[in-house]
Structures are given as structure tokens and as C-alpha cells.
Scaffold this active site. Structure first.
Site, mmCIF file in Angstrom:
data_model
loop_
_atom_site.group_PDB
_atom_site.id
_atom_site.type_symbol
_atom_site.label_atom_id
_atom_site.label_comp_id
_atom_site.label_asym_id
_atom_site.label_seq_id
_atom_site.Cartn_x
_atom_site.Cartn_y
_atom_site.Cartn_z
ATOM 1 N N ASP A 60 55.699 61.153 40.656
ATOM 2 C CA ASP A 60 55.166 60.499 39.466
ATOM 3 C C ASP A 60 55.130 59.005 39.755
ATOM 4 O OD1 ASP A 60 54.500 59.451 37.044
ATOM 5 O OD2 ASP A 60 56.217 60.246 35.950
ATOM 6 N N TYR A 150 42.088 49.018 31.405
ATOM 7 C CA TYR A 150 41.707 49.591 32.703
ATOM 8 C C TYR A 150 40.977 48.547 33.550
ATOM 9 C CZ TYR A 150 39.643 52.973 35.979
ATOM 10 O OH TYR A 150 39.260 53.671 37.104
ATOM 11 N N ALA A 152 41.116 45.270 33.344
ATOM 12 C CA ALA A 152 42.053 44.223 33.751
ATOM 13 C C ALA A 152 42.914 44.682 34.917
ATOM 14 C CB ALA A 152 42.926 43.821 32.562
ATOM 15 N N ALA A 153 43.393 45.923 34.854
ATOM 16 C CA ALA A 153 44.230 46.444 35.933
ATOM 17 C C ALA A 153 43.450 46.547 37.238
ATOM 18 C CB ALA A 153 44.790 47.810 35.537
ATOM 19 N N LYS A 154 42.217 47.031 37.177
ATOM 20 C CA LYS A 154 41.426 47.181 38.392
ATOM 21 C C LYS A 154 40.996 45.823 38.955
ATOM 22 C CE LYS A 154 41.330 51.695 38.796
ATOM 23 N NZ LYS A 154 41.933 52.406 39.942
#
Length: 259
Positions: A60, A150, A152-154
Site C-alpha cells: 500500500d 490531482y 497539482a500533484a502531477k
């Protein structure tokens, strides 16, 4: 002889979707692969199909403890490691004002923090000449109203990749990213419901799903969604491309050409 970077590879999210396609492309080319993910049964379906060539490490990635030492464990299974692909990802489409705290933190953990920490491990574990490739997204450069977290994270992941490329250069360890457009996977087929919407009947869900997919196809000038295999071939190329590092490869059917 396969290129360095494609011979002994760890693929996160390797049980389904793009990660599965990457693993299978490497296996068909004669490589050995460790696949990691949460669902043991889908990982084992790959190892059963490729005995002695594919290995499973259930993990995980949202758990700091679970991902600690993951690269070294993979290297132990294969007798070394020259490639790392981070394909695991999570997206929850929510517009501003409706972004749940759990969804916010889960997406940042899996899409940004985990690949950063695993990339740090890769700098120490990968053999000289090896490579790491991160699955980003065109949403990193062109967000939609429901993709704030999503995207922002990428976008952050792309900067992480470039720093890893700079640091890894001293040992000849490369880092790159692919930015797919919309690829038809289980994650994309999931119907996006409006905030507060109740469950749909099975016929209505199917109707909404087909309408959603048709709308997504229409965004791409080439007229179709991507296939996991399209991305897998690009990833395999980057893993073995000995003079490419710090690069972003867009595979989007022309999506970013749209105004």
C-alpha cells in the site's frame, strides 16, 4: 541483450491498467519484473502467467511503513534492479468547495509523496545506467475544474522527476516522465458524479458511462482514447534510452492542441 533500464524493473500499480501494460511489455521483451500494488490477486495473476520472470510485492503505497525499502526488496527478488516505473495513481474528481479532506490527502500521498520517496530510494538502488519513469498526466499542464488536487500533484511530480534526474546524473541514473492524455482504464471508465448525487441504476450508469467516454474521445483530435499499450511502449523506450533524462514525453492523441 535488452537495454539497461529494461532488464530488472519494479513497476508500481503493476496489477492493472497502464502499470500492467508496462510490466507485460517488459516481460515480452525478455525482462524480469516485480509488480507492486494493493490487490494481491491481480498481482498474482501476472506472476502465474510469467513464472520465474514476474514477481509480486504487495504494498500500500499510501503507507510510509509499507513502502519503506520497497526498491531494495525488489532488487533482492531480482538480484539487482536497473529500472523503476511509478504507475500507481489515484484520482478523485471534485470541484473547489467540494474537495474532501481524505481525498485531498490520499491523492497527494499516492501521486506525489510516494513517488518522491521511492525515487529517492531508486537513486541509491538502481544500477548505473538505469532509469526511472513516472506516469504523470496532461492534467499536470491543463487542469479541468474537478482536477485541482490531482493536477497539482502531477505538476509537482514533474518537478520531482527533474530533480531526481539532476541528482542521479552523477551515477548515470536517468529519470523521465510520460504525460498521457485520457487512457481507457478502469479509473477513466468510472462515472463522475456531481457532488451529493445519489447512486445510479445499472442502466443509467451504463448510459452515463458511454456518454462520458464519448465526450472524452471527442477531446482528442485523433478520435480515440489512449490504450495502456500506447503508454507502455513509450515507457519501455524511455527506460532504455541512454541519453534521455529529465524529459517529459506527451502521448495525448493531440489533446493539448485543442484551445
Amino acid at each position: 541483450m535488452s537495454e539497461v533500464g529494461t532488464r530488472k524493473v519494479l513497476v508500481t500499480g503493476g496489477g492493472t491498467g497502464i502499470g500492467r501494460a508496462v510490466a507485460e511489455a517488459l516481460l515480452r521483451a525478455g525482462g524480469q519484473v516485480v509488480v507492486s500494488g494493493r490487490r494481491v490477486e491481480v498481482l498474482e495473476s501476472l506472476t502465474t502467467a510469467w513464472p520465474g520472470q514476474a514477481f509480486a510485492l504487495p504494498c500500500d503505497l499510501a503507507s510510509l511503513e509499507a513502502r519503506e525499502g520497497l526498491l531494495r526488496r525488489a532488487a533482492g527478488l531480482l538480484g539487482g534492479l536497473d529500472g523503476f516505473v511509478h504507475s500507481a495513481g489515484q484520482v478523485v474528481h471534485q470541484p473547489p468547495g467540494h474537495i474532501g479532506e481524505d481525498a485531498l490527502r490520499a491523492q497527494l500521498e499516492v501521486n506525489l509523496i510516494a513517488p518522491l520517496r521511492l525515487g529517492e530510494q531508486a537513486l541509491e538502488v538502481l544500477e548505473p545506467g538505469g532509469a526511472q519513469v513516472f506516469i504523470a498526466s496532461t492534467l499536470a499542464t491543463r487542469p479541468v475544474v474537478t482536477s485541482a488536487v490531482y493536477s497539482a500533484a502531477k505538476a509537482g511530480l514533474l518537478q520531482v522527476m527533474k530533480v531526481l534526474a539532476l541528482v542521479g546524473a552523477a551515477r548515470g541514473v536517468r529519470a523521465s516522465a510520460v504525460l498521457p492524455g485520457v487512457v481507457e482504464t478502469d479509473m477513466v471508465r468510472e462515472v463522475r458524479l456531481a457532488p451529493g448525487a445519489g447512486p445510479l441504476s445499472e442502466p443509467e450508469y451504463a448510459r452515463r458511462q458511454e456518454a462520458q467516454l464519448a465526450g472524452l474521445r471527442a477531446l482528442h483530435p485523433l478520435g480515440r482514447l489512449g490504450r495502456p499499450e500506447d503508454v507502455a511502449e513509450a515507457v519501455r523506450y524511455l527506460l532504455g534510452a541512454s541519453w534521455i533524462s529529465g524529459s517529459e514525453l506527451v502521448l495525448d492523441g493531440g489533446l493539448l492542441l485543442r484551445e
